[in-house]
Each structure stands twice: as structure tokens, then as C-alpha cells.
Design an enzyme around this catalytic site. Structure first.
Site, PDB file in Angstrom:
ATOM      1  N   HIS A 126      66.733  38.123  43.291  1.00 12.93           N
ATOM      2  CA  HIS A 126      65.778  37.312  44.052  1.00 12.93           C
ATOM      3  C   HIS A 126      64.364  37.625  43.547  1.00 12.93           C
ATOM      4  O   HIS A 126      63.655  38.458  44.105  1.00 12.93           O
ATOM      5  CB  HIS A 126      65.943  37.616  45.544  1.00 12.93           C
ATOM      6  CG  HIS A 126      65.117  36.733  46.411  1.00 12.93           C
ATOM      7  ND1 HIS A 126      64.636  37.114  47.633  1.00 12.93           N
ATOM      8  CD2 HIS A 126      64.668  35.467  46.223  1.00 12.93           C
ATOM      9  CE1 HIS A 126      63.937  36.128  48.167  1.00 12.93           C
ATOM     10  NE2 HIS A 126      63.930  35.122  47.328  1.00 12.93           N
ATOM     11  N   ASN A 182      64.289  37.324  53.113  1.00 12.17           N
ATOM     12  CA  ASN A 182      64.280  36.048  53.830  1.00 12.17           C
ATOM     13  C   ASN A 182      64.959  36.099  55.194  1.00 12.17           C
ATOM     14  O   ASN A 182      64.748  35.215  56.015  1.00 12.17           O
ATOM     15  CB  ASN A 182      64.869  34.937  52.958  1.00 12.17           C
ATOM     16  CG  ASN A 182      63.831  34.487  51.945  1.00 12.17           C
ATOM     17  OD1 ASN A 182      62.635  34.459  52.252  1.00 12.17           O
ATOM     18  ND2 ASN A 182      64.261  34.150  50.745  1.00 12.17           N
TER      19      ASN A 182
HETATM   20  N1  LIG Z   1      59.960  28.828  45.398  1.00 16.01           N
HETATM   21  C1  LIG Z   1      60.016  30.132  45.684  1.00 16.01           C
HETATM   22  O1  LIG Z   1      59.003  30.750  46.048  1.00 16.01           O
HETATM   23  C2  LIG Z   1      61.318  30.880  45.531  1.00 16.01           C
HETATM   24  C3  LIG Z   1      61.289  32.280  45.520  1.00 16.01           C
HETATM   25  C4  LIG Z   1      62.479  32.970  45.327  1.00 16.01           C
HETATM   26  C5  LIG Z   1      63.676  32.289  45.177  1.00 16.01           C
HETATM   27  N2  LIG Z   1      63.674  30.919  45.208  1.00 16.01           N
HETATM   28  C6  LIG Z   1      64.956  30.252  44.994  1.00 16.01           C
HETATM   29  O2  LIG Z   1      64.994  29.827  43.635  1.00 16.01           O
HETATM   30  C7  LIG Z   1      65.787  28.637  43.511  1.00 16.01           C
HETATM   31  C8  LIG Z   1      64.946  27.533  42.889  1.00 16.01           C
HETATM   32  O3  LIG Z   1      63.826  27.306  43.715  1.00 16.01           O
HETATM   33  P1  LIG Z   1      62.549  26.500  43.192  1.00 16.01           P
HETATM   34  O4  LIG Z   1      61.454  26.784  44.139  1.00 16.01           O
HETATM   35  O5  LIG Z   1      62.369  26.735  41.736  1.00 16.01           O
HETATM   36  O6  LIG Z   1      63.060  25.000  43.442  1.00 16.01           O
HETATM   37  P2  LIG Z   1      62.572  23.657  42.732  1.00 16.01           P
HETATM   38  O7  LIG Z   1      62.891  22.567  43.665  1.00 16.01           O
HETATM   39  O8  LIG Z   1      61.168  23.806  42.255  1.00 16.01           O
HETATM   40  O9  LIG Z   1      63.518  23.569  41.431  1.00 16.01           O
HETATM   41  C9  LIG Z   1      64.899  23.404  41.506  1.00 16.01           C
HETATM   42  C10 LIG Z   1      65.357  22.767  40.190  1.00 16.01           C
HETATM   43  O10 LIG Z   1      66.781  22.735  40.161  1.00 16.01           O
HETATM   44  C11 LIG Z   1      67.141  21.557  39.460  1.00 16.01           C
HETATM   45  N3  LIG Z   1      68.538  21.244  39.729  1.00 16.01           N
HETATM   46  C12 LIG Z   1      69.096  20.785  40.885  1.00 16.01           C
HETATM   47  N4  LIG Z   1      70.421  20.619  40.724  1.00 16.01           N
HETATM   48  C13 LIG Z   1      70.712  20.978  39.442  1.00 16.01           C
HETATM   49  C14 LIG Z   1      71.912  21.018  38.679  1.00 16.01           C
HETATM   50  N5  LIG Z   1      73.074  20.653  39.206  1.00 16.01           N
HETATM   51  N6  LIG Z   1      71.841  21.443  37.392  1.00 16.01           N
HETATM   52  C15 LIG Z   1      70.660  21.810  36.846  1.00 16.01           C
HETATM   53  N7  LIG Z   1      69.478  21.783  37.527  1.00 16.01           N
HETATM   54  C16 LIG Z   1      69.514  21.377  38.814  1.00 16.01           C
HETATM   55  C17 LIG Z   1      66.170  20.505  39.989  1.00 16.01           C
HETATM   56  O11 LIG Z   1      66.110  19.373  39.145  1.00 16.01           O
HETATM   57  C18 LIG Z   1      64.868  21.316  40.016  1.00 16.01           C
HETATM   58  O12 LIG Z   1      64.146  21.185  38.806  1.00 16.01           O
HETATM   59  C19 LIG Z   1      66.250  28.307  44.934  1.00 16.01           C
HETATM   60  O13 LIG Z   1      67.505  28.881  45.157  1.00 16.01           O
HETATM   61  C20 LIG Z   1      65.206  28.989  45.797  1.00 16.01           C
HETATM   62  O14 LIG Z   1      65.683  29.260  47.091  1.00 16.01           O
HETATM   63  C21 LIG Z   1      62.526  30.203  45.358  1.00 16.01           C
END
Ligand SMILES: NC(=O)c1ccc[n+]([C@@H]2O[C@H](COP(=O)([O-])OP(=O)(O)OC[C@H]3O[C@@H](n4cnc5c(N)ncnc54)[C@H](O)[C@@H]3O)[C@@H](O)[C@H]2O)c1
Length: 287
Positions: free
Chosen positions: A141, A191
Site C-alpha cells: 500500500h 484505511n
Molecule cells: N489515490 C490514492 O491516494 C491511493 C493511495 C494508495 C492506494 N491507492 C489504491 O491504488 C489503486 C489505484 O488508485 P488510483 O488512485 O491510481 O486510481 P485511478 O482511478 O487514478 O487509476 C486507476 C486506473 O486503473 C485503470 N484500470 C481499471 N481497470 C483496469 C483493467 N482491467 N486493466 C488495466 N487497467 C485498469 C483505469 O483505467 C485507471 O487508469 C486503487 O486500488 C486505490 O485504492 C490509491
């Protein structure tokens, strides 16, 4: 360098906020990256975003001064991860989507390849069950932005094997990251606590007890936090917050995780926080 990270490189699936940040972190440490996303528009933006993050990271002395020193490849096909020494999954926080991606990835890579999920809240054991070899999956994470925050909440699932944990330690040594090892379960540590706090803070705004600025000010000015819960929510992305709350609510049944109505309304209106230019705060432009 002859270690697998510098020679084979890693793959990152999901080119959103976190996938791009993790790619920038690896590329700045000389580790080639294959970045995969189903959305070609996301992939088209990735090279410039990665360069920006590497530049800012170097200016802040958080990344090597030389900038990007390895090759970035992009693809819309999961098959492109074949040959990578590790695959980091960073797709949308939807359990079915993540399970499907991890299942596909695990059939494409060779046995013994480290798989890491960057999930915010889905238990690692649950996602491991979707893969061909559950012992190869660990939870990583990374916090946002990954190039700036060098501590990572690492989750060892019930099936995660010693080899996967050793591979992760080796990768983190190359990337200059520090693992904080916690147990598996909805939301892990960060979280499980943070999401109920964000949701509660959103509720206080909805009920009119205080404006978002005042809620956050109590945390920053009175309690010494670096940012308040609502500014943090804007940084995470309100869509991601809502998805993460849904994961937590579905798995715990705790009312504290039932998403606040106004939070849901902001997401429906496209106000997703920093990445869309507005959330609890206005940012003027998309970052
Ligand atoms: N944003 C944060 O601060 C944060 C911090 C830690 C963890 N996370 C986790 O990281 C992960 C990504 O979050 P994010 O903020 O980058 O989200 P985001 O919405 O910015 O990006 C997600 C990406 O995944 C892609 N995607 C969706 N389905 C797909 C598939 N089947 N194959 C390939 N690509 C696919 C989408 O097109 C998108 O570009 C999530 O699990 C989130 O919970 C986010």
C-alpha cells in the site's frame, strides 16, 4: 547492475494516480517499467507525468538527481507483463476488477514472479484466492505520491510465501522504500482508521457543523496533523474514497463506513478532488 529489477524490470498495471507514481519511482531508480492500462488516453499522458514526478522528486532530494534513467514501455494488454521480475497491480479499487486483473497477470508471468497489489482496503487473502499461485501475492500500500513518501504499508496475506516477502524486500532496497509490515484485513491499518475519519469529517460538513476548511484546520492547527482529513480525501481522489468505503462497509457492516450522501453527490458530479480540479476544495486546474 545485474539484479532482476534492473535487467528484467517491473510491470505496473493501472496508469492512474498511483500507477504513474509507482512507475516514476521505479524509473528514477533505473528500473525499467512496463505500464499497462485499458484506457489508451491514460497511457498517452503517462510519460510526461512520470517525467514531471521524477523532476519534482529530484528537486526535493527524494529521488536520484539524474532523473529517469530507464525505459518506460506502455501497453493496453496485460500480456505485456510477461517477463517482468515483479508486477504491481494499481487498478481501480473494485474487488471484481482487481481479482480479474490479478488472475490474468498470474497466468501470464512465470512461476516465482512477485505480485503486489496496491489495494487500499481489499484483504490480500481475498485477492490471492483469484490468482494461480496465492503464495506469490503480497500487499504493497504505497501512499500518494509514492516518490515522496518513502514508507509503505506492507501486508502479508495468509498465503503470502517467504519467497515473495524476500523478493519484496529486495525490490524495496533498490527503490529506497521502507516497509511497515501489518496484518491482513479490510483497510489494513491505514484505511481502517483513515476512511472512517474522512467519512465522519464529510458528514460534519454535510450537517453544517463546520465548513471543510474549519474541519481541516482543527486537525492541522490544533492537533498538528500535516493535512486535514478532507484535504487528504481530495488528494486520494473522492471516487477512490467512495470505492474504498464500499469495500470496508461490505466486509465489516460498520455504519461508520457507509459513505456520506454529499460525498457520493460530489463523485456523481465529477468533483473528484485534485485530479479533477475540485472536491472539498477548488484547485483551479487539473493536477
Ligand atoms: N489515490 C490514492 O491516494 C491511493 C493511495 C494508495 C492506494 N491507492 C489504491 O491504488 C489503486 C489505484 O488508485 P488510483 O488512485 O491510481 O486510481 P485511478 O482511478 O487514478 O487509476 C486507476 C486506473 O486503473 C485503470 N484500470 C481499471 N481497470 C483496469 C483493467 N482491467 N486493466 C488495466 N487497467 C485498469 C483505469 O483505467 C485507471 O487508469 C486503487 O486500488 C486505490 O485504492 C490509491
Amino acid at each position: 547492475m545485474t539484479d532482476p529489477w534492473h535487467t528484467q524490470g517491473i510491470a505496473v498495471v493501472g496508469a492512474g494516480v498511483m500507477g504513474v507514481g509507482i512507475a516514476a519511482l521505479a524509473l528514477a531508480h533505473g528500473v525499467p517499467v512496463t505500464l499497462v492500462d485499458i484506457d489508451p488516453a491514460r497511457l498517452a499522458l503517462a510519460p510526461a507525468a512520470v517525467r514531471d514526478q521524477a523532476r519534482i522528486g529530484a528537486l526535493l532530494r527524494k529521488l536520484p538527481a539524474a532523473g529517469i534513467t530507464a525505459e518506460l514501455r506502455t501497453s493496453t494488454s496485460v500480456t505485456a507483463v510477461a517477463g517482468a521480475a515483479a508486477v504491481v497491480e494499481a487498478v481501480t479499487e473494485l474487488p471484481d476488477t482487481k481479482a480479474k486483473v490479478l488472475a490474468e497477470v498470474s497466468t501470464v508471468v512465470s512461476a516465482g514472479t512477485l505480485l503486489a497489489t496496491n489495494t487500499s482496503a481489499i484483504p490480500v487473502g481475498e485477492l490471492a484466492a483469484a490468482t494461480a499461485r496465492p503464495a506469490e501475492l503480497a500487499g504493497t500500500h504505497f501512499m500518494n505520491p509514492p516518490y515522496l513518501i518513502d514508507a509503505v504499508e506492507v501486508v502479508r496475506g495468509p498465503d503470502t510465501g517467504d519467497a515473495a516477502m524476500a523478493a519484496l524486500a529486495s525490490l524495496f532496497a533498490v527503490l529506497g522504500r521502507r516497509a511497515i509490515l501489518v496484518g491482513d484485513g479490510p483497510g489494513f491499518v491505514s484505511n481502517h482508521v483513515l476512511m472512517r475519519m474522512i467519512n465522519d469529517a464529510a458528514r460534519l460538513v454535510t450537517e453544517g457543523r463546520a465548513a471543510a476548511e474549519r474541519v481541516d484546520e482543527v486537525f492541522t492547527a490544533c492537533l498538528g496533523h500535516r493535512t486535514g482529513p478532507l484535504a487528504t480525501a481530495d488528494l486520494i481522489g473522492l471516487d477512490n474514497v467512495v470505492d474504498t468505503l464500499a469495500v470496508l462497509y461490505d466486509r465489516t457492516g460498520e455504519e461508520a463506513y457507509r459513505a456520506d450522501a454529499e460525498l457520493l453527490a460530489r463523485v456523481r458530479a465529477g468533483n473528484l478532488g485534485r485530479k479533477s480540479g475540485a472536491g472539498f476544495y477548488d484547485y483551479g486546474s487539473v493536477s
